[in-house]
Design an enzyme around this catalytic site. Structure first.
Site, PDB file in Angstrom:
ATOM      1  N   SER A 216       0.848  -1.188   0.000  1.00 38.64           N
ATOM      2  CA  SER A 216       0.000   0.000   0.000  1.00 38.64           C
ATOM      3  C   SER A 216       0.879   1.232   0.000  1.00 38.64           C
ATOM      4  O   SER A 216       2.082   1.164   0.269  1.00 38.64           O
ATOM      5  CB  SER A 216      -0.907   0.004   1.223  1.00 38.64           C
ATOM      6  OG  SER A 216      -0.195   0.521   2.321  1.00 38.64           O
ATOM      7  N   LYS A 217       0.251   2.358  -0.290  1.00 44.15           N
ATOM      8  CA  LYS A 217       1.018   3.613  -0.351  1.00 44.15           C
ATOM      9  C   LYS A 217       1.551   4.020   1.011  1.00 44.15           C
ATOM     10  O   LYS A 217       2.410   4.870   1.111  1.00 44.15           O
ATOM     11  CB  LYS A 217       0.125   4.731  -0.900  1.00 44.15           C
ATOM     12  CG  LYS A 217      -0.288   4.462  -2.321  1.00 44.15           C
ATOM     13  CD  LYS A 217      -0.979   5.631  -2.948  1.00 44.15           C
ATOM     14  CE  LYS A 217      -1.585   5.134  -4.261  1.00 44.15           C
ATOM     15  NZ  LYS A 217      -2.013   6.122  -5.168  1.00 44.15           N
TER      16      LYS A 217
END
Ligand code: GLU
Length: 449
Positions: A216-217
């Site tokens: 994920s970011k």
């Protein structure tokens, strides 16, 4: 408006279509890279299109960071914001009039209708067959009509995305697998507009370094800027990103960019998810560092050293250049340089006291012997120093390691570093004398620099 047969035979036109709603993510960079590589492989066109219809989440700051990140990675675009091109504007927020035209066409042809202030697309009841270059044939049926223009007049993602791909003559849509489920909507829109859809290639997700789940970011190490700040070579990161979901037929891992461009094709993209492997990235980066021509290595390394140690310590660069020259083969990454060779620029290294006491207890006599020899007229070259150590070891019935390890610690404060003889020769006689005398606890005011 549909593409003619001739246009279908025209060269490849691919696009990277990011939404500037966050920092530039490794996954986005990989998508951009695969599109860019495919364009360059086919001598086609790489287009950058900014999907910024969500005005509340998009920002110019993210947009500029994105453009900057793409440039750093060497991914230049042939058409896009700031370079222009025949299919502009290349920001969705500036393409309102184009979406209006297509909205009218769909309404007039009965493919869309208005309800509750929004415009809805009427899906067909037929299943849609998508021929994906990575996943093969995929059959999906859209169950429900969907919004193409919201009640505030803004186009939905699906609508703007397809209108742009169509009006920009996109031949291949290469994007993350999370969009595979959108493709049936997109194909339906294409058909309703009387056009053949582009070819699709949905590339595998990137999983985080360990454990299940996609990167994920928010994950540490998931942003391009982090690697930039850590002084990774952009070519190394680019090479590593290629390997996330693609591999050349000969299974090489480190390839010059020209070779990657030559070998890259959609058939080589794997279907299974790719795991982000920080260790492998570090390995690729190290290999790139080792292979840099010396001048280029210095151009990358000197600023890192200056930043880490303070420019005044590093001086005019001649000594620093000789230090860096012997570190190029050994250092694992530029970010380690200040730790790896910072001691070269201090009067004496910082010795960890416990280790110092231990080395003194075990090896003080051998260090004294070496010091006495160096105080005489031993040639201060790597070869001369090596012969000296070999000779001392032989005479005293020791192994060379019995000298090498304590000498390294006494002269650098470390147990790893460049080869010992190169290290000593680069320090030079005066610094070595000072370090050994200090280490052995001698008072030597006059030699203080
Ligand atoms: N703006 C979309 C995204 O960032 C683009 C999807 C596409 O490439 O079609 O995911």
């Amino acid at each position: 408006m549909g593409r003619t047969m001739d246009e279908q035979n025209s060269p490849v036109r691919v696009r990277f279509a990011p939404s500037p709603t966050g920092h530039f993510h490794i996954g986005g960079a990989r998508t951009a890279l695969f599109n860019w590589l495919y364009a360059r492989h086919c001598a086609g066109t790489f287009i950058l299109r900014i999907e910024d219809t969500d005005r509340s989440r998009s920002s110019d700051e993210f947009l500029h960071a994105l453009l900057d990140g793409l440039r750093w990675l060497g991914l230049d675009w042939d058409e896009g914001p700031d370079v222009g091109g025949p299919c502009g504007p290349y920001r969705q927020s500036e393409r309102g009039a184009i979406y209006d035209g297509y909205r009218h066409r769909l309404l007039d042809a009965g493919h869309a209708y208005e309800r509750d202030g929004a415009v809805w697309f009427r899906v067909s009841s037929e299943p849609v067959r998508i021929l994906d270059a990575v996943h093969g044939p995929v059959l999906r049926r859209e169950e429900k009509d969907f919004v193409i223009v919201r009640s505030d007049g803004s186009p939905s993602f699906h609508f703007a995305n397809v209108v742009d791909d169509l009006s920009m003559g996109i031949s291949h849509v290469i994007r993350g697998e999370d969009h595979l489920s959108n493709s049936s909507k997109h194909v339906e829109l294409y058909r309703a507009l009387g056009a053949e859809p582009p070819r699709f290639a949905h590339i595998p997700l990137i999983l985080k370094t360990s454990g299940p789940g996609k990167m994920s970011k928010r994950e540490t190490g998931s942003l391009v800027d982090e690697y930039r700040a850590r002084h990774f070579l952009s070519g190394a990161l680019r090479n590593y990103l290629c390997l996330l979901g693609w591999s050349p037929k000969d299974d090489r891992e480190i390839l010059p960019l020209a070779d990657i461009i030559q070998c890259f094709d959609l058939a080589g993209i794997n279907r299974s998810n790719a795991r982000f492997d920080e260790k492998k990235l570090a390995h690729v980066n190290r290999e790139y560092l080792r292979r840099l021509p010396r001048e280029e290595f210095l151009a990358h390394a000197l600023p890192v050293l200056r930043e880490g140690m303070g420019p005044e310590r590093i001086g005019d660069g001649a000594y620093a250049a000789s230090v860096l020259a012997i570190c190029q083969e050994k250092v694992r990454g530029l970010e380690e340089l200040p730790d790896f060779c910072g001691h070269f620029f201090l009067a004496v290294p910082c010795w960890e006291e416990g280790l110092r006491a231990k080395v003194l207890e075990e090896s003080a006599l051998r260090l004294e012997e070496f010091l006495a020899a160096v105080e005489g007229d031993c040639p201060f070259t790597p070869a001369g120093l090596e012969s000296l150590v070999v000779e001392l070891a032989r005479a005293g019935g020791h192994g060379t390691g019995d000298y090498v390890h304590p000498l390294r610690f006494a002269c650098s404060g470390q147990s790893v570093g460049p080869g010992l003889y190169a290290l000593l020769a680069t320090l030079g006689r005066e610094r070595v004398l000072l370090r050994l005398r200090r280490f052995l606890g001698r008072e030597i005011q006059d030699l203080d620099p």
